[in-house]
Structure formats: C-alpha cells, structure tokens
Design a protein around this motif. Sequence first.
Motif, PDB file in Angstrom:
ATOM      1  N   MET A 199       0.914  -1.205  -0.127  1.00 22.44           N
ATOM      2  CA  MET A 199       0.052   0.090   0.068  1.00 22.44           C
ATOM      3  C   MET A 199       0.733   1.366  -0.037  1.00 22.44           C
ATOM      4  SD  MET A 199      -3.203  -0.367   0.257  1.00 22.44           S
ATOM      5  CE  MET A 199      -4.053   0.875   1.754  1.00 22.44           C
ATOM      6  N   LEU A 200       1.907   1.245   0.705  1.00 19.80           N
ATOM      7  CA  LEU A 200       2.557   2.547   1.174  1.00 19.80           C
ATOM      8  C   LEU A 200       3.627   2.735   0.021  1.00 19.80           C
ATOM      9  CD1 LEU A 200       3.138   1.719   4.883  1.00 19.80           C
ATOM     10  CD2 LEU A 200       1.720   3.454   4.047  1.00 19.80           C
ATOM     11  N   ILE A 201       4.289   1.836  -0.565  1.00 22.71           N
ATOM     12  CA  ILE A 201       5.436   2.128  -1.423  1.00 22.71           C
ATOM     13  C   ILE A 201       5.100   3.235  -2.492  1.00 22.71           C
ATOM     14  CG2 ILE A 201       5.477   0.092  -2.746  1.00 22.71           C
ATOM     15  CD1 ILE A 201       8.430  -0.185  -2.444  1.00 22.71           C
ATOM     16  N   GLY A 202       4.210   2.983  -3.304  1.00 22.71           N
ATOM     17  CA  GLY A 202       4.042   3.862  -4.248  1.00 22.71           C
ATOM     18  C   GLY A 202       4.614   3.429  -5.628  1.00 22.71           C
ATOM     19  N   ASN A 203       4.512   4.114  -6.697  1.00 23.12           N
ATOM     20  CA  ASN A 203       5.371   3.857  -7.852  1.00 23.12           C
ATOM     21  C   ASN A 203       6.140   4.906  -8.333  1.00 23.12           C
ATOM     22  OD1 ASN A 203       1.941   3.061  -8.609  1.00 23.12           O
ATOM     23  ND2 ASN A 203       3.574   1.378  -8.660  1.00 23.12           N
ATOM     24  N   TYR A 204       7.547   4.405  -8.680  1.00 21.66           N
ATOM     25  CA  TYR A 204       8.477   5.199  -9.141  1.00 21.66           C
ATOM     26  C   TYR A 204       8.082   6.096 -10.431  1.00 21.66           C
ATOM     27  CZ  TYR A 204      10.136   1.557 -11.798  1.00 21.66           C
ATOM     28  OH  TYR A 204      10.376   0.585 -12.816  1.00 21.66           O
ATOM     29  N   GLY A 205       8.667   7.017 -10.615  1.00 21.20           N
ATOM     30  CA  GLY A 205       8.508   7.920 -11.858  1.00 21.20           C
ATOM     31  C   GLY A 205       9.559   7.682 -12.564  1.00 21.20           C
ATOM     32  N   ILE A 206       9.275   8.080 -13.998  1.00 22.32           N
ATOM     33  CA  ILE A 206      10.743   7.777 -14.954  1.00 22.32           C
ATOM     34  C   ILE A 206      10.671   9.168 -15.837  1.00 22.32           C
ATOM     35  CG2 ILE A 206      11.240   6.615 -16.842  1.00 22.32           C
ATOM     36  CD1 ILE A 206       9.632   4.231 -16.144  1.00 22.32           C
ATOM     37  N   LYS A 207      12.047   9.597 -15.527  1.00 20.59           N
ATOM     38  CA  LYS A 207      12.396  10.782 -16.328  1.00 20.59           C
ATOM     39  C   LYS A 207      13.296  10.098 -17.583  1.00 20.59           C
ATOM     40  CE  LYS A 207      12.509  14.376 -13.319  1.00 20.59           C
ATOM     41  NZ  LYS A 207      13.117  15.029 -12.309  1.00 20.59           N
ATOM     42  N   ARG A 208      12.930  10.331 -18.996  1.00 20.38           N
ATOM     43  CA  ARG A 208      13.705   9.870 -20.017  1.00 20.38           C
ATOM     44  C   ARG A 208      14.377  11.155 -20.687  1.00 20.38           C
ATOM     45  NH1 ARG A 208       8.921   6.795 -21.190  1.00 20.38           N
ATOM     46  NH2 ARG A 208       9.451   4.518 -20.531  1.00 20.38           N
ATOM     47  N   TYR A 209      15.553  10.995 -20.739  1.00 21.51           N
ATOM     48  CA  TYR A 209      16.468  11.877 -21.421  1.00 21.51           C
ATOM     49  C   TYR A 209      17.281  11.227 -22.575  1.00 21.51           C
ATOM     50  CZ  TYR A 209      16.479  14.653 -17.004  1.00 21.51           C
ATOM     51  OH  TYR A 209      16.322  15.366 -15.986  1.00 21.51           O
ATOM     52  N   GLU A 210      17.272  12.235 -23.397  1.00 21.71           N
ATOM     53  CA  GLU A 210      18.322  11.857 -24.532  1.00 21.71           C
ATOM     54  C   GLU A 210      19.695  12.310 -24.316  1.00 21.71           C
ATOM     55  OE1 GLU A 210      17.227  12.157 -29.350  1.00 21.71           O
ATOM     56  OE2 GLU A 210      17.950  14.257 -28.465  1.00 21.71           O
ATOM     57  N   VAL A 211      20.521  11.110 -24.614  1.00 20.18           N
ATOM     58  CA  VAL A 211      21.850  11.449 -24.197  1.00 20.18           C
ATOM     59  C   VAL A 211      22.554  11.073 -25.437  1.00 20.18           C
ATOM     60  CG1 VAL A 211      21.701  10.437 -21.893  1.00 20.18           C
ATOM     61  CG2 VAL A 211      22.143   8.912 -23.458  1.00 20.18           C
ATOM     62  N   ASN A 212      24.225  11.813 -25.298  1.00 18.70           N
ATOM     63  CA  ASN A 212      24.863  11.413 -26.562  1.00 18.70           C
ATOM     64  C   ASN A 212      25.778  10.373 -26.070  1.00 18.70           C
ATOM     65  OD1 ASN A 212      26.897  12.367 -24.919  1.00 18.70           O
ATOM     66  ND2 ASN A 212      27.117  14.251 -25.787  1.00 18.70           N
ATOM     67  N   ALA A 213      26.712  10.058 -26.997  1.00 17.44           N
ATOM     68  CA  ALA A 213      27.505   8.937 -26.873  1.00 17.44           C
ATOM     69  C   ALA A 213      28.314   8.711 -25.534  1.00 17.44           C
ATOM     70  CB  ALA A 213      28.409   8.824 -28.305  1.00 17.44           C
ATOM     71  N   SER A 214      28.645  10.011 -25.148  1.00 19.37           N
ATOM     72  CA  SER A 214      29.500   9.789 -24.028  1.00 19.37           C
ATOM     73  C   SER A 214      28.373   9.869 -22.732  1.00 19.37           C
ATOM     74  CB  SER A 214      30.622  11.034 -23.916  1.00 19.37           C
ATOM     75  OG  SER A 214      29.841  12.244 -24.249  1.00 19.37           O
ATOM     76  N   GLY A 215      27.184   9.777 -22.759  1.00 17.36           N
ATOM     77  CA  GLY A 215      26.284   9.765 -21.678  1.00 17.36           C
ATOM     78  C   GLY A 215      25.984  11.094 -21.200  1.00 17.36           C
ATOM     79  N   LYS A 216      26.307  12.051 -21.769  1.00 17.99           N
ATOM     80  CA  LYS A 216      25.781  13.238 -21.186  1.00 17.99           C
ATOM     81  C   LYS A 216      24.354  13.794 -21.699  1.00 17.99           C
ATOM     82  CE  LYS A 216      27.665  18.076 -21.110  1.00 17.99           C
ATOM     83  NZ  LYS A 216      26.872  19.315 -21.423  1.00 17.99           N
ATOM     84  N   ARG A 217      23.703  14.208 -20.747  1.00 13.81           N
ATOM     85  CA  ARG A 217      22.133  14.589 -21.038  1.00 13.81           C
ATOM     86  C   ARG A 217      21.889  15.346 -21.927  1.00 13.81           C
ATOM     87  NH1 ARG A 217      19.606  14.181 -14.776  1.00 13.81           N
ATOM     88  NH2 ARG A 217      21.218  12.606 -14.184  1.00 13.81           N
ATOM     89  N   ILE A 218      21.142  15.483 -22.859  1.00 13.05           N
ATOM     90  CA  ILE A 218      21.072  16.476 -23.939  1.00 13.05           C
ATOM     91  C   ILE A 218      19.550  17.211 -23.744  1.00 13.05           C
ATOM     92  CG2 ILE A 218      20.524  17.045 -26.470  1.00 13.05           C
ATOM     93  CD1 ILE A 218      23.813  15.980 -25.601  1.00 13.05           C
ATOM     94  N   SER A 219      18.473  16.413 -23.723  1.00 10.82           N
ATOM     95  CA  SER A 219      17.283  17.154 -23.243  1.00 10.82           C
ATOM     96  C   SER A 219      16.223  15.948 -22.785  1.00 10.82           C
ATOM     97  CB  SER A 219      16.636  17.428 -24.654  1.00 10.82           C
ATOM     98  OG  SER A 219      16.493  16.399 -25.644  1.00 10.82           O
ATOM     99  N   GLN A 220      15.385  16.548 -21.839  1.00  6.50           N
ATOM    100  CA  GLN A 220      14.427  15.494 -21.287  1.00  6.50           C
ATOM    101  C   GLN A 220      13.372  15.307 -22.409  1.00  6.50           C
ATOM    102  OE1 GLN A 220      13.025  16.411 -17.205  1.00  6.50           O
ATOM    103  NE2 GLN A 220      11.095  15.883 -17.724  1.00  6.50           N
ATOM    104  N   ILE A 221      13.060  13.876 -22.564  1.00  8.65           N
ATOM    105  CA  ILE A 221      11.927  13.655 -23.564  1.00  8.65           C
ATOM    106  C   ILE A 221      10.830  13.309 -22.678  1.00  8.65           C
ATOM    107  CG2 ILE A 221      11.221  11.998 -25.361  1.00  8.65           C
ATOM    108  CD1 ILE A 221      14.271  11.276 -25.444  1.00  8.65           C
ATOM    109  N   ASP A 222      10.791  12.743 -21.671  1.00  8.85           N
ATOM    110  CA  ASP A 222       9.561  12.422 -20.998  1.00  8.85           C
ATOM    111  C   ASP A 222       9.789  12.387 -19.798  1.00  8.85           C
ATOM    112  OD1 ASP A 222       6.879  11.004 -21.129  1.00  8.85           O
ATOM    113  OD2 ASP A 222       7.643   9.092 -21.823  1.00  8.85           O
TER     114      ASP A 222
END
Lengths: 649, 376
Positions: free
Chosen positions: A211-234
């Motif tokens: 009951m208590l735990i809830g559901n986590y959210g998801i932030k989707r980011y577009e990243v480049n080849a070196s893993g740097k966040r470019i933009s939030q998609i979702d």
Amino acid sequence: MLNRGRNIEKGRVITRRMFILAAAKILLFAGISSRLYNLQISDREKYEILSDKNRIREWKTPPQRGIIVDNFNKVLASNDRVFQLHLILDEINDFDVTIFKIKNLINLDQFEIKKLYKKKERLKPWDTLVVSDNLTWEQFSKINLYLHELEGAKPVLSTSRFYPYANDLVHIVGYVGDASPKDLEKPEIKENFVPGLKVGKYGIENSQEKMLIGNYGIKRYEVNASGKRISQIDYIKERQGNKVNLTIDIEIQKYAQELLKGKAGSICAMDIYTGEVVAMASSPTYDPNKFTHGINQKDWQEIRNNPLKPLINKSIAGLYSPGSTFKPLVALAALEYGTLDPNKTIRCKGHKHPYELYGVKYHCWKKEGHGYMKLRNAIKQSCDIYFYEMARLLGVDKLSIIAKRYGLGTNVLRDLYSDEKNGLVPDTKWKRRALEQSWYLGETVINGIGQGYIQTTPLQLCLMTAQIANGGYKIKPHIIKDESINYKDVINKIKLDQSNFPLHERNYLDDIKVEFYQRMYHKKSNINFVLDAMFGSTNEQYGTSYKSRYDDPKYQFAGKTGTSQVRRITDLDRELDLDTDQIEYKKRDHALYIAFAPYKDPRYAISVIIEHGGSGSKAAAPLASKLIKRIIDRHKLREQFNIGNTSLA
Amino acid sequence: MLRERIQASNYSFLDKLRSIDYLLILLIIAIGSISVFAIYSTEGGKFSFYTKNHIIRLVVFFSLFLVLSFVRVSTWYKNAYLFYIVGLVLLITVLFFGISASGATRWINLYFLNLQPSELMKIAVIICFARYYHRIQSSDIQSYKFLIQPIILLIIPCYLVIQQPDLGTSILIAGSGIAIIWLAGLNIKYFVYSGLLLLVSLPFAISILKPYQKSRILTFFNPDRDPLGAGYQIIQSKIAIGSGGFFGKGYLKGTQSYLEFLPEKHTDFIFTLFSEEFGFLGSIILLFLYILLIYRIINVGLVSRSFFAKLYCFGFATAIFLYVFVNIAMVLGMLPIVGAPLPIMSYGGSSLLSIMLGLSIVMSCKIYNQEQISAY
C-alpha cells in the motif's frame, strides 16, 4: 590495313570487357540495394529499438511513501522535508578531489568516506550518488555557498519518513530503513524500488509495504554517445503510496504510553463490537525516527542493551501467564458445561490448610483464606481454592475449547506483525504431541488459575475480555480500518441478537468454528453471570479492584485482576510474605488487569500488564481505570467520526 | 570534312561547348550539393568549419574541373607517365616528410591543403595504364614481357601506400589498375590463376597485417566480438542506417550522428548519416545518381575514338564504382572497415581533388572525342 583490322579487334575486346565489368557492377549495386532493403525495411524495427536504446536513458525518480493516519486522520507517519547532497557521477572529473572538498565542508569521517567509495563502485557511471540524505540546515547552506567549486554536486530538497509521535507508536507503525537484499526479494519492493528508497522494516510500515510504497516515476533523457544528458524527452510522474488508516486513537495511545512510562508492560484497548484496536501500547519504547537515516551505534546499543527490552512489542510478542485474569473464562467454561452449580460452596482455609491433590498442596494467594465461597464471590475476590476445584471438575480439554474460542492460543492480528505470538492454550492432546507426556491432573488445577503451561499475549487477553463483554460474540479484531466492515451494521446485528432469545441450532459445547459476529456461548445466562461477577470484583467491597472503581455509571467498569508468577512460590516465600518492592525486580510477579466499560452497555475492553509490577490490583488496575476514563470521554467523538465516515462510504 | 577539321585539330570554342556532357556536369553538381547538406548535418545544423571548407573546396575544384576539361586529351596522353612519376615522387616524399594523424602518415603539408598523394595515385595509375595499353598491339598483350611492366608499375605505389599504412586506398589503386589490365584484354586465365593464388596466400597476407587491421577484419566477421572497441563503428553504423527506415528520420534529425554515436561521420561514414536522415528512399536515389555518373563516364568512353580515351573512361568508371561500392558496403557491414571515402560526398580535399581531376580528363575525352592519338 592489317593494323586497322587489329585496332578494330582491340576496340571490340575493350568494349566487350567493359560490358562484362558493367554487368558485375550492376550485380554488386543490386547487392548493396538489397542490403539496404534488409537493414532499413525488413529489420527497421530492430534497429529503431537499438537506436532508441542508444540515445534514451531513463532515470527513476523515487515515490513518496503513503502516509499513515489514526482513526481521526491524524498523521502518524508523514514525509518530512530533508536536505540531501547528491553527486551526479558523470559530471565529475576527479572524484577524489570532489569528495575531499565535500569532506571538509560537511565533516565526513573516515568511515563514511569509505562507505561512499564502496557505494560508488556499485553504481553505473551515469548514476547519482547520495552523499548524505539528511544534512543539517547549516551543512546544506554551506554546500550551496561553495557549490560552484563542487563538480557534479547537487543539493536536493527531498522528503523522508517522519514520525511526529515518535516513541508513542513505534510498536504499531514500525519504522523504515535502507532495503536489505532480503527486502529486495519481495515482489512489491522489487517492482517499485529506486536506489536510495527506504522500505518498511517493522510493523505497519513493513506489512503494508504494498500500500505504502507507491510507484516510481521515470525521467527519460536523450543522451549523447558519452552519456551526457541533452534533453528531457519524457517524465512519467511518480505516484505516492496509498494512505493507511489505522483504528488507533493517537490521544488514547499517547496516554496509555504515558501511563506505562518507566515501567515495562503493555496496555491494549479494543472496541468490543467492531474489534477495532483503539490503543496498543508497549513499554519501554524507542524513537523510530532514528532508524530512517540509519541508526548510529551508540543509540542502537542503548536500545538493544536495555534490560526492559524496548525492541519487543509486548502487546503481541510478550507472552505471560494470564493468572487470575483467566478466571472469568474458567468460570464461564464450567458454567457452560454444567460442571458445577454456581451456588456450590467451597471453603478456603488459608495457607495452613491448602487444597490437596494426590499429596501435592495448592495454596490460595490469600494467607488467611477467603472462608466459604460461592462462584460469584470466588471470581470477585479471586479465590484460588475455588478455581482449583472447579478446574479439576471441568477438565483441561473442555477448558481449552472455550479458551480458544474466546481468542486465546492464536495470534490476533493475523499476518500484520511478523513477531506476533500465538501463545499457548494447553490440552491433553497438545501435551502428548509436543512434550510426549501424558497430562497430570495437577496441571489442570493450576491451569484453573491461569498458571502452568498457558501463555497469552496482552492483546489476546483484551480480545477475550471484549468477546465476553459483548455478550459472547466473535469479533474481528483489526488495527487497520477495514472498508468491508460497516460498523453500524455490525453493532446493530450483535445488539439485536443479544436482545433475542437464542435458538440453538448448533451445539456450542463442541469444538466448533464460529463465524465473525456470531454468538459463541451455549447459555446467555452464563455470560451474564460472569459479567456480573466481574462487576462485583471492581465495584463491590472486597472486590480485588474495588479501589480503582468509578461510581459514575458513565465510567463504571468491570474487571478482573491477575497476578502472574514468574517462578514457583516456595514455602519460604510464603513465610516471608514480602512486599513487592522488597523482592528483586526479576523475581517480582507480573501485574495484570482486564476490564470492560462502561458496565451498562459496554463498548470497550482493555488489558493491562505491568511486568514485575507485583499485584494486579495495585499496579495494573489503577492504570486501567485512568485510561478507561479517557477512552469513554472520547467515545462520542469517535462514534460520530466513524459512523459519519461509514455512512459516507 | 569533319575529319579534316579534326586532323587540323582546330575545334572552335563553340564546338567544344557543344560537346560538353552537360548531364555529367549536372550529376556532379547534384552530388556536390547533396554532400554540402550532408556535411552541414554532421555539424549538427551549424554552418561552421567543415561545411565552409567543403563548399570552398567544391567551388575551387569544380572550377578546376571545368578549366582542365578543355585541356586536349592528347596532352593528357603525353603527360600520362609524368603524372605517374609525380605521384610516385609525392608518395616517396610522404614516406620521409609526411605528416601523421592517428597512427598513419599519409599527408604532405601544402599549407592551403594537406595533400594525400595516394588519392592522386588512384588517377595516376589509371591514366598511366591507359597510355601503356593504348600503344600495345592486341597480339602482344598476352605476352609476359608486356605484362610484367604494368604489374611492377602497380606494385610500387601499392607497397608505398600500404606502408603509410592505408590498406583501403592501396586496394583501390590495385583494383583500378587491374581493371584496366582486364579491359585491355588480358586472357581471363591470368585473373583466375592470380585469384586462386590470392586465396591461397590470404593466411600469410593476414599474418603480416597490422594488429588493428587484423582486428578490423575479425570484427567484420563478428562485429559483436568487441562492441565498444573495434566493432563499435560498424554496429553504430548499422543501427543508424537501419533505424532510418524507408523515409529516414528527417534532415538534421539523425539521432545517431547528432548524438555522436557515429564515428568519422564527415568522411568514411557520410553515407550512414545520409541514409539515417533520408532513409531507404534517399539512399537509393543517391545510389542511382552514382550509377548515372558511372554510366555517363562509360558513355564518354563509348563515343571516344582513341583506345586511350576508352581505356581511361572505362577504367575511371570502374574506379568510381569501386570507391562507391567499397565505401557503402563497408558502412553497411558487408566489407571490413578499410578507410575508403565516398567520392564527392566525403569531406576530404585530396579525394575531392583527385575525383575532379579524373572527371576533367573524362570531360576532355568527351570534348575531344574524335581526336586520334598516335601511338607514339
């Protein structure tokens, strides 16, 4: 001319060979085209997924835990604002330098730094490292001041579990902590887990995790080849866990806890019709807030080494011989089975002439003896001799049928608490099975005064009292509000049945299973007899809890004292006849008291146990008396609130 | 009458203009423009260094192409060996004075351009061989005496280029040379035998390869062998192309290249970027443009009178085909990654220069297609 002919021939060869080459070229280009077709049309989906996998990375955001409220929606467990320091690992060039700077700012010790390095090893390079999940305001503002010098540091305003009533509820609500590998095996945690999320460790927090735990959210980011966040998609927002509504009244709980202060013991209070647990106090207690961010060694040792054992939830995990609080049930059983006429007189002659069976002597608690006793008086004055004889006549097996039916011998809150004990209601079969011995009559005799093998938890005694007080009806004890129970209907149903003359479709003397809200007695007059005797015990002179009585019918209650021996009483003890405070603490008797109130039209049952408190009448009954007043004062409020609530539902 | 005019070698300027293959010029402009857009996209839609340079080079080399197109084909013929010798000298210069980048020494610093002589050598070999076979009687072609010379002429530059090391260009040089030997009419059995010999000696050849070349070849057979190392480029290239689908992700929307998953995207992998953004449709259109270009070059050969022009055009067409095929097959994962640019599309001055130079010779063959070239 010859030359010319040769030249024509040479030209032809070149052209022919060119066409062969051209054919090969067309073939190879066709190969390329079909490969393109394969990649871009046949396998497009596969590569699209791979491409998304490349460019999209997900971060889970932790959900807020559901709150826990009491009967009146007062928040018992909330989510408080905390200051945290996170490190975004992929923004850090030199981890050592960053940690060194942070160490100087917020004073981490060597041990904590080691822990951070270990933690970092388990994380992926784009993960977030939680350096501290509970900074003081001072530390937090310092970090913010020097933020420009700290690579990848992110001061975060987050929430964490907070228990406003700290010590008063820890045994009911429990506490949260970091998830252990074992916790992570539970499906409800596994499915919703985000690193750093706290999970329930004990009590409601633990058993109501789903009951208590809830559901986590998801932030989707577009990243480049070196893993740097470019933009939030979702961003799928996290969902807070559900509210858990307890039946506890925090005011009463607080008061019960206050009454127990400095003592080891338990107080339970229950609605005798609805089965709602109104209070369930256990003492001593500890502060659950200390566990949220990991308890420090000193505090932990202090809790663990306390001889009064604060970690044990005494209301459900403490096992006690019920002592004389068992007597109303013994009397009820004897009456139901027609073992003896309540007017039968037995003489209690004091320590000089104890009850004897096969050469073994059984003493009454009263040195000088009670004299001639009938059953009502024997309950009222708690005469042991009368109950020895009655138990002997009744037999342990019949007694155990009734004792089990009224709530002893099985845990009360079912699977809500992992540590709840079943207790023990002995019978001959049990002894043969468990101890591989046959039953001795002497054991029946001491069973009659709630000693011997029998063991009960305070909550079981409370339930037993409730089910006698409500006229002998089985109720469904619970501590979390049950939407499926319409409280008004339940009360009306039992009350309607009480005023009817019962028809006997079943033989209540057999070991039968009784449904919730159905009667459990054979003869109504027997229940009434016991209730009346308990009234005498509290409200008539010579009653064992006479001193704790209320004359005001609003508060007037009926109860039964109990004194449970923790060891065999020797002849020397009898001779010395020491006062409680003259005996070594560990050897003192447990003081018990059960009661229901108000006597006319009862509504609440209560059980009190003070470990090594001495006699029930002196140590336990006065506490019950005080609490009963508080409960009754708050009854109207509770009734309005609950019925108003249920009618809405 | 026409013949007289030809003999007199006095084409009027109008005649010359009339003889120009406008479709060929149009194709060059089309592929050139596409390349500008593609390079612009590799920079994430910003008009900066690569795009600017590429445009300047296109304009300069295209002008050069137009001017050189009017050089008489006989002049090209006369200077064919010289061309080869200059190429060879430059290759040797690279050996001693070349500048290095990422482990290879391929360039000569000419201040305005880092010249890659191996690229020029691709053309030099074709023109040299075209001249060589132009004058050999068809009866002599099969003789060892006349076969050994071109083989030596071919082995020297190939060896020098392998030393740089640049396996891809070396293979392309060898391929163009062999193509001309084939066109000249050498008996098919030689090709079969040497092909077999190559197969047999392959294990030895592999053993003398550089470790990185070996790993590229192993990776070609199994790209997942080392997905983050040697196999990375080919895996990412296939993902980019495959995810483009039929219509592509749209111009400037190729996530694989925009997010830097694609390596070498302006040079060897320009087709990948193009294919990701324009999909199957765009790729087929681009492929079709190259086919048309090759067809037009062959066509020039067909209408030319001299063997030199025919051999040169057919050889050059085959060379262009080889460049295109090797590059695209490579980015599609059909051939090992050997480092071969896509003609005109790829960013790179020397490659562009050599292609334009080659095309200008084709154009000169077209303009002067009736010119007879004496064997001596």
